[in-house]
Design an enzyme around this catalytic site. Sequence first.
Site, PDB file in Angstrom:
ATOM      1  N   ASP A 148       1.977 -41.350   4.650  1.00 43.71           N
ATOM      2  CA  ASP A 148       1.681 -40.777   5.957  1.00 43.71           C
ATOM      3  C   ASP A 148       2.737 -39.707   6.219  1.00 43.71           C
ATOM      4  O   ASP A 148       3.804 -39.698   5.592  1.00 43.71           O
ATOM      5  CB  ASP A 148       1.663 -41.850   7.053  1.00 43.71           C
ATOM      6  CG  ASP A 148       0.911 -41.363   8.294  1.00 43.71           C
ATOM      7  OD1 ASP A 148       0.685 -40.145   8.426  1.00 43.71           O
ATOM      8  OD2 ASP A 148       0.550 -42.204   9.147  1.00 43.71           O
TER       9      ASP A 148
HETATM   10  C1  BGC Z   1      -1.042 -39.863  11.204  1.00 42.18           C
HETATM   11  C2  BGC Z   1      -2.001 -39.790  10.046  1.00 42.18           C
HETATM   12  C3  BGC Z   1      -2.431 -38.362   9.827  1.00 42.18           C
HETATM   13  C4  BGC Z   1      -1.211 -37.513   9.595  1.00 42.18           C
HETATM   14  C5  BGC Z   1      -1.524 -36.054   9.350  1.00 42.18           C
HETATM   15  C6  BGC Z   1       0.088 -38.862  11.067  1.00 42.18           C
HETATM   16  O1  BGC Z   1       0.770 -38.778  12.269  1.00 42.18           O
HETATM   17  O2  BGC Z   1      -0.533 -41.162  11.318  1.00 42.18           O
HETATM   18  O3  BGC Z   1      -3.110 -40.611  10.288  1.00 42.18           O
HETATM   19  O4  BGC Z   1      -3.314 -38.299   8.751  1.00 42.18           O
HETATM   20  O5  BGC Z   1      -0.379 -37.587  10.741  1.00 42.18           O
HETATM   21  O6  BGC Z   1      -2.012 -35.445  10.476  1.00 42.18           O
END
Ligand code: BGC
Length: 748
Positions: free
Chosen positions: A289
């Site tokens: 993530d």
């Molecule tokens: C989220 C993810 C997301 C990523 C990219 C993170 O803050 O938890 O689900 O894919 O950001 O935007």
Amino acid sequence: MHSPEKHRGWKSVTALMALSLTMTLGAGTALAQKHPDLSAMPWMNEALSPDQRADMVVQQMTLDEKIQMVHGDGWGVLRPGAPVDPRSNFGAGFVHGIDRLGIPDINLTDSAVGIRMAAYAGRYATLLPSTLGAASSWDTDAAYLYGSVIGRELWDEGYNMTIGGGVDLMREPRNGRNFEYAGEDPVLAGTMDGYVEKGVIAQHVMSDIKHYALNDQETVRNEVNVEIDKKAMRESDLLAFEVAIGIAKPSAVMCSYNLVNGDYACENDYLLNQVLKQDFGFKGFVLSDWGGTHTTVKAALNGLDQEMPGDDGFFAAPLKQAVQDGKVPMPRLNDMVHRILRSMFAAGVVDHPPIHTVVDPFQGRDDARHIEEESIVLLKNEDGILPLKAAPSESIALIGGHADLAVLSGGGSAQVDAPNGDAVHPHPGGSRWGVPVYFPSSPLKYIREKSPAATVSYNDGSNPAAAAAFAKKANVAVVFVTQWMSEGHDAHTLSLPDNQDALVDAVVAANPNTIVVLETGGPVSMPWAGKVKGIVEAWYPGIGGAQALANVLFGDVNPSGKLPATFPKDIAQLPHPEIVGMDRSKDKGAVYVDGKGRKIQTWNLSYTEGAKVGYKWFEATHQQPLFPFGFGLSYTTYAYSGLSVDDAARTVHFTVKNTGTRKGTEIAEVYTKLPASAHENYKRLVAWQRVTLAPGESKDVTLTLNPLYLSVFDTAKDGWQLLSGDYTVMAGESSASTPLTATLHVAE
Ligand code: BGC
């Protein structure tokens, strides 16, 4: 719809690649001028397996090229002011391809409920109903369609990878991201998400499942250390991933922000190496993530394959150094790269690269509407208040929720841009983080279309007394209530915000013929549930939401959705009435020091309820919820009869009859209680089927029970075990109503 004409031979692909190289690198580069030598690229042969092709490419790659593939190019468009790679498609992530080997860039973006940030690049994307809503359909075809819409539009907009696929279990009904997930049951959630991702990958777009694992609350999500034993996690949250991965064979799995039993999920040997890659046999790659990577050597050895978005640089120069020093063996780096490449070949992103075009907004809206029609859950219908009548003598008072203009959407990285930025407060550009966004899909408009002769009027509900006086003059009052939820925070309570309970109370006191339509991220409490005559859960309805709602409210569509999560009466019924981390003076855990020497204070969240998530918790603790898991009404009625079980074939057989006067679709549910030796004081959902029936019609249903869903996880043997003994098999309309029972004997 599922398999558009996207098939071109590898020769034309490489020709196109040469053209795009000319365009992107400029005419001066020797590379661009040279036509790619296809005979030197044997991995472009589609007849070879993705693994063979990936191996061939890895053999050609230099150390620097390998390192380039295992990290992203930075926050890019997500952080104002951050550099954006000129080749990026303006998504959440970008990974440089290897031009000289014909390996394209990876352009990935969030698309949990539709493509995020389309407006940033002057594009449009379909807002689907929330995935929690879609899970209420219990319809794998609808889930596949959901993924197809996402995959189709990603491809049209030049992306070759999604980062959606949320399948974290709803342990915490106040979790801000529940609308991006698929409910509280691992088998239902895993199945629905699996079909969504199957739909994505069929469009030649790499699929992803997230957030692995136990990222079940947003509060202190980067610092929460989830404590749970192996048996409990395998039978709950990890089972959802196991089911989804088994169905979808996804290209990637995104590891989550939190720690699990002391180790960050993105450097957790148990989660990544032992369970995901070994036990589940996952062949794709693990990406972190965004900002979820904390070390170089530990993360690489413990199973992380790609650092996102890459700014921290753990998998850049430090990884190269670690490989040169032998701290991360070259075969492990090769494995990381192999996994990425084999996913690219398997999804077809090398052979069938996207060709930019515009999406079809009308097809998108119609698909979204269809899914929403199956997602809407009718929770109460006293005196047959629904369907609404369209007679000229009728007067319908719509109140609140901006129902004159729009439907609500969920926030965070799952936010899709609304045309005009927002239907209620239009503004240029895309949507704004941290602000509710309404989509132009007007319930008032479509309700008026359904009842042109009736009087349909609207009051914004901002003043409960005025709304009550308005409702009093009508035959029926329909109150729209909303709960905006988003990534980054959890709700403090289950109550509707902004005094909306008082609004409903005032309206129903003035007009007993009151119906409440909910647009919520997940379960909410409903202190007025006993007073109103109708309750309809529409979730976040998507761009076709208003049409779907009107169709259901007037009976053109008979509601069939069933709850994928328990609706508690109040937070006192939950295993954790207080969310860990809301009060930072409590539950402090160890201080973690990351690979750069930065100290992180953690918080401990002990999932003492184990695998008893949702309805399992309610049953084991003998509590009655407001609405049980699996519950949902129809405008017709159904009867169940004749349950029998075939021990050898492990099949369950019963009959469902439509005993009412309208055609409808019933979701027939099968639950099992394990033999006493399992020591489980709750039932498990093990199978279901949607059955469409004309009035008076009966259909026989035969379902095969998957042994995995009947098994317990044996920690000592480190594997699943199907216990011998008597299993109670139950069939019926919800987890709280299973009129039929039979016994399945499983022999030693
Ligand atoms: C989220 C993810 C997301 C990523 C990219 C993170 O803050 O938890 O689900 O894919 O950001 O935007």
